[in-house]
Motif scaffolding. Structure first.
Motif, PDB file in Angstrom:
ATOM      1  N   ALA A  13      -1.349 -15.083 -12.472  1.00  0.00           N
ATOM      2  CA  ALA A  13      -0.415 -13.970 -12.303  1.00  0.00           C
ATOM      3  C   ALA A  13       0.533 -14.179 -11.132  1.00  0.00           C
ATOM      4  CB  ALA A  13      -1.183 -12.660 -12.122  1.00  0.00           C
ATOM      5  N   GLY A  14       0.185 -15.083 -10.229  1.00  0.00           N
ATOM      6  CA  GLY A  14       1.057 -15.385  -9.105  1.00  0.00           C
ATOM      7  C   GLY A  14       1.042 -14.341  -8.005  1.00  0.00           C
ATOM      8  N   TYR A  15      -0.022 -13.536  -7.921  1.00  0.00           N
ATOM      9  CA  TYR A  15      -0.103 -12.522  -6.872  1.00  0.00           C
ATOM     10  C   TYR A  15      -0.187 -13.189  -5.497  1.00  0.00           C
ATOM     11  CZ  TYR A  15      -1.333  -9.172 -10.582  1.00  0.00           C
ATOM     12  OH  TYR A  15      -1.343  -8.386 -11.701  1.00  0.00           O
ATOM     13  N   ASN A  16       0.618 -12.703  -4.578  1.00  0.00           N
ATOM     14  CA  ASN A  16       0.601 -13.303  -3.234  1.00  0.00           C
ATOM     15  C   ASN A  16      -0.612 -12.871  -2.418  1.00  0.00           C
ATOM     16  OD1 ASN A  16       1.377 -10.632  -2.763  1.00  0.00           O
ATOM     17  ND2 ASN A  16       2.799 -11.171  -1.125  1.00  0.00           N
ATOM     18  N   THR A  17      -1.447 -11.996  -2.989  1.00  0.00           N
ATOM     19  CA  THR A  17      -2.652 -11.521  -2.304  1.00  0.00           C
ATOM     20  C   THR A  17      -3.914 -12.243  -2.767  1.00  0.00           C
ATOM     21  OG1 THR A  17      -2.662  -9.750  -3.947  1.00  0.00           O
ATOM     22  CG2 THR A  17      -1.821  -9.203  -1.743  1.00  0.00           C
ATOM     23  N   THR A  18      -3.811 -13.141  -3.747  1.00  0.00           N
ATOM     24  CA  THR A  18      -4.974 -13.804  -4.345  1.00  0.00           C
ATOM     25  C   THR A  18      -5.082 -15.246  -3.876  1.00  0.00           C
ATOM     26  OG1 THR A  18      -4.831 -12.423  -6.332  1.00  0.00           O
ATOM     27  CG2 THR A  18      -6.070 -14.476  -6.515  1.00  0.00           C
ATOM     28  N   TYR A  52      -6.095  -5.214  -6.063  1.00  0.00           N
ATOM     29  CA  TYR A  52      -5.833  -5.604  -4.676  1.00  0.00           C
ATOM     30  C   TYR A  52      -4.344  -5.864  -4.439  1.00  0.00           C
ATOM     31  CZ  TYR A  52     -10.890  -6.232  -4.388  1.00  0.00           C
ATOM     32  OH  TYR A  52     -12.255  -6.029  -4.414  1.00  0.00           O
ATOM     33  N   HIS A  53      -3.688  -6.419  -5.452  1.00  0.00           N
ATOM     34  CA  HIS A  53      -2.250  -6.686  -5.298  1.00  0.00           C
ATOM     35  C   HIS A  53      -1.465  -5.385  -5.155  1.00  0.00           C
ATOM     36  CE1 HIS A  53       1.568  -8.710  -5.651  1.00  0.00           C
ATOM     37  NE2 HIS A  53       1.892  -7.962  -6.679  1.00  0.00           N
ATOM     38  N   ARG A  54      -1.817  -4.400  -5.962  1.00  0.00           N
ATOM     39  CA  ARG A  54      -1.125  -3.109  -5.872  1.00  0.00           C
ATOM     40  C   ARG A  54      -1.393  -2.416  -4.540  1.00  0.00           C
ATOM     41  NH1 ARG A  54      -3.388   0.062  -9.216  1.00  0.00           N
ATOM     42  NH2 ARG A  54      -4.660  -1.247 -10.561  1.00  0.00           N
ATOM     43  N   CYS A  55      -2.580  -2.662  -3.969  1.00  0.00           N
ATOM     44  CA  CYS A  55      -2.917  -2.071  -2.664  1.00  0.00           C
ATOM     45  C   CYS A  55      -2.379  -2.897  -1.498  1.00  0.00           C
ATOM     46  CB  CYS A  55      -4.432  -1.964  -2.515  1.00  0.00           C
ATOM     47  SG  CYS A  55      -5.215  -0.806  -3.635  1.00  0.00           S
ATOM     48  N   ILE A 100       0.837  -1.183   0.000  1.00  0.00           N
ATOM     49  CA  ILE A 100       0.000   0.000   0.000  1.00  0.00           C
ATOM     50  C   ILE A 100       0.877   1.239   0.000  1.00  0.00           C
ATOM     51  CG2 ILE A 100      -1.773   1.246   1.276  1.00  0.00           C
ATOM     52  CD1 ILE A 100      -2.667  -1.405   2.414  1.00  0.00           C
ATOM     53  N   SER A 101       0.534   2.194  -0.858  1.00  0.00           N
ATOM     54  CA  SER A 101       1.349   3.398  -0.984  1.00  0.00           C
ATOM     55  C   SER A 101       1.368   4.193   0.305  1.00  0.00           C
ATOM     56  CB  SER A 101       0.773   4.266  -2.122  1.00  0.00           C
ATOM     57  OG  SER A 101       1.360   5.526  -2.113  1.00  0.00           O
ATOM     58  N   SER A 102       2.531   4.772   0.610  1.00  0.00           N
ATOM     59  CA  SER A 102       2.647   5.612   1.799  1.00  0.00           C
ATOM     60  C   SER A 102       1.925   6.933   1.622  1.00  0.00           C
ATOM     61  CB  SER A 102       4.130   5.882   2.098  1.00  0.00           C
ATOM     62  OG  SER A 102       4.734   6.569   1.015  1.00  0.00           O
ATOM     63  N   ALA A 103       1.458   7.208   0.410  1.00  0.00           N
ATOM     64  CA  ALA A 103       0.746   8.456   0.145  1.00  0.00           C
ATOM     65  C   ALA A 103      -0.754   8.315   0.271  1.00  0.00           C
ATOM     66  CB  ALA A 103       1.079   8.960  -1.268  1.00  0.00           C
ATOM     67  N   ARG A 104      -1.212   7.251   0.903  1.00  0.00           N
ATOM     68  CA  ARG A 104      -2.632   7.021   1.030  1.00  0.00           C
ATOM     69  C   ARG A 104      -3.307   8.097   1.865  1.00  0.00           C
ATOM     70  NH1 ARG A 104      -3.135   0.865   2.804  1.00  0.00           N
ATOM     71  NH2 ARG A 104      -5.324   1.235   2.390  1.00  0.00           N
ATOM     72  N   ILE A 105      -4.589   8.322   1.605  1.00  0.00           N
ATOM     73  CA  ILE A 105      -5.357   9.302   2.372  1.00  0.00           C
ATOM     74  C   ILE A 105      -5.492   8.799   3.789  1.00  0.00           C
ATOM     75  CG2 ILE A 105      -7.595  10.454   2.527  1.00  0.00           C
ATOM     76  CD1 ILE A 105      -7.895   9.882  -0.477  1.00  0.00           C
ATOM     77  N   PRO A 106      -5.346   9.664   4.803  1.00  0.00           N
ATOM     78  CA  PRO A 106      -5.556   9.228   6.176  1.00  0.00           C
ATOM     79  C   PRO A 106      -6.894   8.533   6.302  1.00  0.00           C
ATOM     80  CG  PRO A 106      -4.684  11.460   6.132  1.00  0.00           C
ATOM     81  CD  PRO A 106      -4.968  11.087   4.723  1.00  0.00           C
TER      82      PRO A 106
END
Length: 402
Positions: free
Chosen positions: A164-169, A144-147, A2-8
């Protein structure tokens, strides 16, 4: 990640509140500053009444359209699990936790699925159960993987979901390879020698049809013709008329019950009352007789679902009674799997003693869980280690095991 620039969290949740009807945003505690560990914001809000940390769980599926009844069944399974988990007064990270569900409609549309998946990311849910269809799950999985948010599908069966081999799926049901092979083997055993194949051009339907075509040939069947339609169609007369001229023993349909029902009715009208209709789990729903107009041809269906019937699950009868008490007449097929998908997310959080996705994700990947639907453990790609398949037919207006 998850990006550190996420909205609070407090602000993003309040902004989302109008769309999701989430109340009392102003009562939430301040969120961690940007750059805090991903997912921790979802556990930062407190439930004022109980003094428990509120953790959001998302579920997404078609809540509108022709298969809204199936989407609702999935949502019901998640709600049932969350209600039972909350009743147990869970403690995670040394604090009482209260899980809250956010349910969203993807309308079975891949573009809407990615939009809703991003909503889940913006709301900083701790995990997602969904999506229902392969065509929505595959693009949503990338979001979801990018998040960095784990999601567990209780229903999407196309093998490409995990390719795709996403570790979140993760998937808690057998995939199309197992379903198509089971249907093809059963049809061959029942004397089917020639078959026509129709798919609805969705990721699910086309994938299942492709896999079945190979399995049919391996079981000695001849594929006479391959046709296609779409997942909104209700008039199959031109396709069926062309297929009737080829005189197949069976038609394999890669599609949903909302199309399979009218197809059965039109097969009866065309005098194709002896032709079997083969398919995957969407043709096995409780509503197939109703959707076919109770056509006699519904008794020619051979379909396969991932897993076992709820009646054969350990504790399944008691579970179904609880489901019927809460959601009378709404049971279809996938709610036991969405129930277990929710349970495994929370079980991983408990093992990690954290609701932070970065912390509990490794526990989810390595989980050994005895669920309602059976033993749940995952391969490195997020597939079930030991998937089960059950074959069904319809008799007297009811779905029965073969």
């Amino acid at each position: 990640m998850i990006s550190s620039a996420r909205i609070p969290f407090t602000l993003s949740l309040c902004a989302l509140g109008a769309a999701l009807s989430l109340a009392a945003c102003s009562k939430q505690e301040a969120a961690p500053a940007a750059g805090a560990a991903s997912g921790s914001a979802s556990a930062s809000a407190t439930t004022a009444a109980a003094g428990a940390v509120e953790v959001l769980i998302g579920t997404v599926g078609p809540m509108s359209g022709g298969i809204a009844h199936v989407g609702k069944d999935v949502e019901n399974g998640v709600r049932m699990a969350i209600d039972e988990i909350n009743a147990s007064q869970p403690v995670i990270g040394g604090k009482p936790v209260h899980f809250k569900l956010i349910a969203e409609d993807d309308a079975g549309d891949p573009r809407q699925a990615t939009t809703v998946a991003q909503k889940m990311c913006d709301a900083q849910v701790a995990g997602v159960v969904g999506h229902l269809q392969s065509g929505t799950t595959i693009p949503a999985a990338d979001v979801y993987h990018r998040c960095g948010i784990p999601h567990v599908t209780p229903a999407a069966t196309n093998p490409d979901v995990t390719k795709a081999g996403y570790n979140t799926t993760f998937r808690v049901i057998a995939n199309d390879n197992q379903l198509a092979e089971a249907v093809a083997a059963s049809a061959a055993q029942q004397g089917v020698k020639t078959v026509a194949v129709i798919d609805d051009r969705t990721a699910f339907g086309q994938g299942l049809a492709d896999t079945f075509e190979e399995a049919a040939k391996q079981n000695g069947m001849q594929v006479l013709v391959r046709e296609f339609t779409n997942d909104k169609a209700t008039d199959f007369m031109p396709i069926l008329t062309a297929i009737k001229a080829r005189n197949p023993d069976a038609i394999m349909f890669g599609g949903l019950d909302a199309q399979g029902g009218p197809m059965l009715r039109q097969m009866q009208q065309l005098g194709m009352s002896q032709v079997r209709l083969l398919g995957g789990d969407p043709l096995c729903t409780e509503r197939m007789p109703e959707l076919s107009g109770n056509s006699p041809t519904v008794e020619n269906v051979i379909c396969a679902t991932g897993g076992i019937s709820v009646q054969r699950m350990q504790g399944g009868q008691d579970w179904l009674q609880r489901y019927e008490k809460a959601y009378s007449g709404q049971f279809q097929i996938y709610s036991p799997y969405s129930y277990d998908a929710t349970q495994v997310l929370v079980a991983a959080m408990k093992q990690a003693d954290s609701t932070d996705p970065q912390v509990y994700l490794p526990k989810l990947a390595a989980l050994q869980y005895q669920g309602l639907t059976g033993d749940i453990s995952f391969t490195p790609r997020g597939e079930l280690q030991k998937p089960a398949v059950t074959l069904y037919r319809f008799q007297g207006g009811k779905r029965v095991e073969q």
